[in-house]
Design a protein around this motif. Structure first.
Motif, PDB file in Angstrom:
ATOM      1  N   LYS A 167       0.834  -1.208   0.000  1.00 33.35           N
ATOM      2  CA  LYS A 167       0.000   0.000   0.000  1.00 33.35           C
ATOM      3  C   LYS A 167       0.864   1.252   0.000  1.00 33.35           C
ATOM      4  O   LYS A 167       0.603   2.209  -0.752  1.00 33.35           O
ATOM      5  CB  LYS A 167      -0.929  -0.002   1.210  1.00 33.35           C
ATOM      6  N   ARG A 168       1.887   1.256   0.839  1.00 34.30           N
ATOM      7  CA  ARG A 168       2.758   2.433   0.899  1.00 34.30           C
ATOM      8  C   ARG A 168       3.573   2.582  -0.385  1.00 34.30           C
ATOM      9  O   ARG A 168       3.855   3.711  -0.806  1.00 34.30           O
ATOM     10  CB  ARG A 168       3.670   2.331   2.124  1.00 34.30           C
ATOM     11  N   PHE A 169       3.931   1.465  -1.000  1.00 30.40           N
ATOM     12  CA  PHE A 169       4.611   1.525  -2.291  1.00 30.40           C
ATOM     13  C   PHE A 169       3.712   2.175  -3.342  1.00 30.40           C
ATOM     14  O   PHE A 169       4.154   3.047  -4.098  1.00 30.40           O
ATOM     15  CB  PHE A 169       5.013   0.117  -2.731  1.00 30.40           C
ATOM     16  N   ALA A 170       2.450   1.752  -3.411  1.00 35.60           N
ATOM     17  CA  ALA A 170       1.526   2.306  -4.401  1.00 35.60           C
ATOM     18  C   ALA A 170       1.297   3.795  -4.158  1.00 35.60           C
ATOM     19  O   ALA A 170       1.244   4.593  -5.111  1.00 35.60           O
ATOM     20  CB  ALA A 170       0.197   1.551  -4.352  1.00 35.60           C
ATOM     21  N   ASP A 171       1.190   4.189  -2.886  1.00 34.69           N
ATOM     22  CA  ASP A 171       0.998   5.615  -2.571  1.00 34.69           C
ATOM     23  C   ASP A 171       2.244   6.425  -2.949  1.00 34.69           C
ATOM     24  O   ASP A 171       2.140   7.515  -3.530  1.00 34.69           O
ATOM     25  CB  ASP A 171       0.701   5.795  -1.079  1.00 34.69           C
ATOM     26  N   ALA A 172       3.425   5.891  -2.609  1.00 31.51           N
ATOM     27  CA  ALA A 172       4.670   6.592  -2.931  1.00 31.51           C
ATOM     28  C   ALA A 172       4.869   6.679  -4.439  1.00 31.51           C
ATOM     29  O   ALA A 172       5.394   7.679  -4.956  1.00 31.51           O
ATOM     30  CB  ALA A 172       5.861   5.882  -2.283  1.00 31.51           C
ATOM     31  N   LEU A 173       4.445   5.648  -5.165  1.00 32.95           N
ATOM     32  CA  LEU A 173       4.554   5.656  -6.622  1.00 32.95           C
ATOM     33  C   LEU A 173       3.732   6.802  -7.209  1.00 32.95           C
ATOM     34  O   LEU A 173       4.211   7.554  -8.078  1.00 32.95           O
ATOM     35  CB  LEU A 173       4.075   4.316  -7.173  1.00 32.95           C
ATOM     36  N   ARG A 174       2.505   6.976  -6.744  1.00 34.92           N
ATOM     37  CA  ARG A 174       1.656   8.057  -7.255  1.00 34.92           C
ATOM     38  C   ARG A 174       2.230   9.422  -6.900  1.00 34.92           C
ATOM     39  O   ARG A 174       2.233  10.345  -7.726  1.00 34.92           O
ATOM     40  CB  ARG A 174       0.241   7.905  -6.696  1.00 34.92           C
ATOM     41  N   ARG A 175       2.717   9.554  -5.672  1.00 36.19           N
ATOM     42  CA  ARG A 175       3.282  10.843  -5.267  1.00 36.19           C
ATOM     43  C   ARG A 175       4.507  11.204  -6.094  1.00 36.19           C
ATOM     44  O   ARG A 175       4.672  12.369  -6.505  1.00 36.19           O
ATOM     45  CB  ARG A 175       3.647  10.817  -3.771  1.00 36.19           C
ATOM     46  N   HIS A 176       5.374  10.221  -6.365  1.00 36.57           N
ATOM     47  CA  HIS A 176       6.585  10.537  -7.123  1.00 36.57           C
ATOM     48  C   HIS A 176       6.268  10.807  -8.593  1.00 36.57           C
ATOM     49  O   HIS A 176       6.932  11.642  -9.223  1.00 36.57           O
ATOM     50  CB  HIS A 176       7.584   9.384  -7.005  1.00 36.57           C
ATOM     51  N   LEU A 177       5.267  10.135  -9.133  1.00 37.66           N
ATOM     52  CA  LEU A 177       4.851  10.460 -10.502  1.00 37.66           C
ATOM     53  C   LEU A 177       4.365  11.890 -10.596  1.00 37.66           C
ATOM     54  O   LEU A 177       4.680  12.604 -11.557  1.00 37.66           O
ATOM     55  CB  LEU A 177       3.737   9.491 -10.942  1.00 37.66           C
ATOM     56  N   ALA A 178       3.596  12.311  -9.594  1.00 39.30           N
ATOM     57  CA  ALA A 178       3.121  13.700  -9.585  1.00 39.30           C
ATOM     58  C   ALA A 178       4.295  14.670  -9.497  1.00 39.30           C
ATOM     59  O   ALA A 178       4.327  15.694 -10.202  1.00 39.30           O
ATOM     60  CB  ALA A 178       2.167  13.906  -8.415  1.00 39.30           C
ATOM     61  N   LYS A 179       5.281  14.329  -8.671  1.00 42.05           N
ATOM     62  CA  LYS A 179       6.453  15.193  -8.535  1.00 42.05           C
ATOM     63  C   LYS A 179       7.228  15.284  -9.846  1.00 42.05           C
ATOM     64  O   LYS A 179       7.641  16.379 -10.271  1.00 42.05           O
ATOM     65  CB  LYS A 179       7.349  14.659  -7.416  1.00 42.05           C
ATOM     66  N   LEU A 180       7.418  14.134 -10.507  1.00 45.71           N
ATOM     67  CA  LEU A 180       8.146  14.140 -11.772  1.00 45.71           C
ATOM     68  C   LEU A 180       7.393  14.903 -12.853  1.00 45.71           C
ATOM     69  O   LEU A 180       8.006  15.476 -13.764  1.00 45.71           O
ATOM     70  CB  LEU A 180       8.395  12.694 -12.241  1.00 45.71           C
ATOM     71  N   GLY A 181       6.063  14.923 -12.749  1.00 48.55           N
ATOM     72  CA  GLY A 181       5.260  15.661 -13.721  1.00 48.55           C
ATOM     73  C   GLY A 181       5.074  17.125 -13.362  1.00 48.55           C
ATOM     74  O   GLY A 181       4.388  17.855 -14.101  1.00 48.55           O
ATOM     75  N   GLY A 182       5.647  17.561 -12.222  1.00 49.29           N
ATOM     76  CA  GLY A 182       5.508  18.949 -11.802  1.00 49.29           C
ATOM     77  C   GLY A 182       4.099  19.292 -11.355  1.00 49.29           C
ATOM     78  O   GLY A 182       3.660  20.448 -11.482  1.00 49.29           O
ATOM     79  N   LEU A 183       3.381  18.315 -10.796  1.00 49.87           N
ATOM     80  CA  LEU A 183       1.986  18.503 -10.402  1.00 49.87           C
ATOM     81  C   LEU A 183       1.798  18.140  -8.940  1.00 49.87           C
ATOM     82  O   LEU A 183       2.610  17.427  -8.344  1.00 49.87           O
ATOM     83  CB  LEU A 183       1.054  17.626 -11.251  1.00 49.87           C
ATOM     84  N   THR A 184       0.718  18.644  -8.366  1.00 46.77           N
ATOM     85  CA  THR A 184       0.304  18.132  -7.069  1.00 46.77           C
ATOM     86  C   THR A 184      -0.400  16.797  -7.295  1.00 46.77           C
ATOM     87  O   THR A 184      -0.793  16.456  -8.412  1.00 46.77           O
ATOM     88  CB  THR A 184      -0.654  19.089  -6.365  1.00 46.77           C
ATOM     89  N   LEU A 185      -0.584  16.040  -6.213  1.00 44.82           N
ATOM     90  CA  LEU A 185      -1.236  14.743  -6.344  1.00 44.82           C
ATOM     91  C   LEU A 185      -2.667  14.909  -6.846  1.00 44.82           C
ATOM     92  O   LEU A 185      -3.139  14.122  -7.682  1.00 44.82           O
ATOM     93  CB  LEU A 185      -1.224  14.017  -4.999  1.00 44.82           C
ATOM     94  N   ARG A 186      -3.356  15.940  -6.391  1.00 44.89           N
ATOM     95  CA  ARG A 186      -4.734  16.172  -6.853  1.00 44.89           C
ATOM     96  C   ARG A 186      -4.750  16.540  -8.330  1.00 44.89           C
ATOM     97  O   ARG A 186      -5.610  16.071  -9.085  1.00 44.89           O
ATOM     98  CB  ARG A 186      -5.378  17.282  -6.019  1.00 44.89           C
TER      99      ARG A 186
END
Length: 456
Positions: A196-215
């Motif tokens: 679960k924490r891996f999946a959450d961290a994956l989404r957060r880092h994708l947002a960071k790499l895309g220059g976006l917030t998670l929302r």
């Protein structure tokens, strides 16, 4: 001899079944249960009433069935319990996974263009174990060590044997007294949390790499996945997962241009390296920080080559029907009152189970439910899971199969055809047991080829 008595009873029961006037109907039930080893026995009835006039149109009752019950498949996913039902589960899982890779079952074929990776997350080491290693088709020595030192228990931590694929020692520690059984059990217990924490961290880092917030990212990008847990011979689980990037509407929409395969790979490696799960200090054991192992496998899925959609779907589906049997444990729950020494299991599995029972008795670790899941060596998560938008569901696949079977029965005249808008269906079912008697199991085994060929 007791075995002879049992065989005599089974033979006598088999002769009785074969001579039963209702044998053909019993055989039809067994055939339609698909060879289930432990069919569920149901007792009840189904009635079709005309809603306008109150007239009974049709009634089915198990009273006329052999032994007064209807036998239906157990639908177990575990091959160790029921190979035939597990095979159905495996096939359904295969189609579910493959639909998310190439389309079908409501998923468009355009999904093949979405970035997609096959990821394997492993457990860390808890001590050296006997293993089979190969290189260029040649079997290598297990754990060769020059001038290997003895451990504190007097054992040399080296093994120069070239083990066969089916040797019993595979997965066994070189020194059981040095092996970290506590860490192994606790890792299995927190593996679902690490995922679960891996999946959450994956989404957060994708947002960071895309220059976006998670929302903001969720308005453009959805991370879809399907995973399965696999036991290694040493008794710890690791996860195989298909991870795919979709647009905001799921597989029917393409992901944004910035969400590339390389970007997904970066996010997977980052997430796997940073997530942890903490276990407090208990009963003389120090506090622990558990994380994924160093061996992380991240590979793209292709339409040809070694890692194709069929290979991945087949691999995940195969392990969806297995549990911890490769470790040598039992396929049932174990009571703390049982004599572990008397259980017919490997010594390595016995120690893992004993550690589950010991740690599970501690109040600080009660939430991990280690006693209830001791037979699974501490792992209590679902073996096969998927995100909501990955593809179809097992329920939808089963519903399609049921609709097909019902239509076939109506077409052949075995079921009445009623207007569903004007007919009221009243059902009453109750559980009446499961399994086959020794005699019935003997008849089913001996007559299997004839039964599955459609004989009556």
């Amino acid at each position: 001899m007791p075995a002879s008595v049992v065989n005599a009873h089974a033979i006598r029961d088999a002769i009785t079944r074969l001579g039963d006037p209702n044998y053909s109907r019993w055989a039809a039930q067994i055939r339609r249960a698909g060879g289930c080893r432990q069919p569920i026995h149901l007792r009840g009835r189904v009635e079709h009433w005309d809603a306008a006039t109150g007239t009974l149109l049709h009634r089915y009752s198990t009273r006329t069935e052999p032994d007064g019950v209807l036998r239906v498949p157990c639908k177990s996913r575990r091959a160790s319990r029921c190979p035939s039902c597990a095979e159905t589960y495996r096939a359904d899982t295969f189609h579910l996974i493959r639909a998310g890779l190439v389309g079908g079952k409501g998923v468009p074929a355009s999904v093949t263009a979405h970035p997609c990776l096959f990821v394997t997350l492993t457990a860390p080491s808890f001590g050296p174990v006997h293993t089979r290693r190969e290189k260029n088709g040649k079997v290598l020595p297990c754990h060769p060590r020059r001038d290997a030192q003895k451990c504190p228990h007097g054992r040399v931590l080296s093994c120069t044997a070239r083990h066969g694929a089916d040797e019993d020692c595979l997965g066994e520690p070189l020194c059981p007294d040095c092996y970290d059984y506590t860490g192994s059990v606790l890792f299995n217990a927190v593996a679902p949390l690490l995922w679960k924490r891996f999946a959450d961290a994956l989404r957060r880092h994708l947002a960071k790499l895309g220059g976006l917030t998670l929302r903001e990212m969720r308005e453009q990008l959805v991370v879809s996945f399907a995973k399965v847990a696999e036991y290694q011979r040493r008794g710890v689980v690791h996860f195989h997962a298909v991870i795919r990037l979709d647009g905001s509407d799921g597989p029917v929409s393409a992901p944004p241009a910035w969400a590339t395969l390389d970007l997904l790979g970066q996010a997977v490696r980052h997430a796997a390296s940073v997530v942890t799960a903490k276990i407090p200090a208990v009963d003389g054991e120090p506090a622990r920080v558990l994380r994924w192992g160093d061996q992380l496998d991240v590979r793209p899925i292709t339409m040809d080559g070694e890692l194709t959609d069929q290979a991945v779907a087949g691999y995940i589906a195969k392990y969806a029907t297995k549990a911890a049997e490769c470790v040598g444990t039992l396929d049932r729950r174990i009571s703390p009152a049982e004599d572990l020494v008397a259980l017919p299991i490997r010594e390595h599995a016995r120690r893992l189970i004993a550690e589950c029972l010991r740690l599970g008795a501690l109040d600080e670790l009660a939430d991990l439910r280690l006693i209830q899941w001791a037979h699974m060596l501490g792992f209590r998560g679902h073996f096969s899971t998927r995100s909501r938008r990955y593809s179809t569901t097992l329920g939808q696949i089963r519903a399609e199969r049921q609709d097909h079977a019902r239509d076939e029965q109506i077409t052949t005249g075995r079921l009445p055809l009623f207007d569903e808008d004007t007919v009221l269906v009243v059902t009453h079912w109750e559980y009446a047991g499961k399994g086959l008697s020794p005699g019935d199991a003997l008849v089913a085994a001996l007559a299997a080829p004839w039964l599955w060929d459609g004989g009556q």
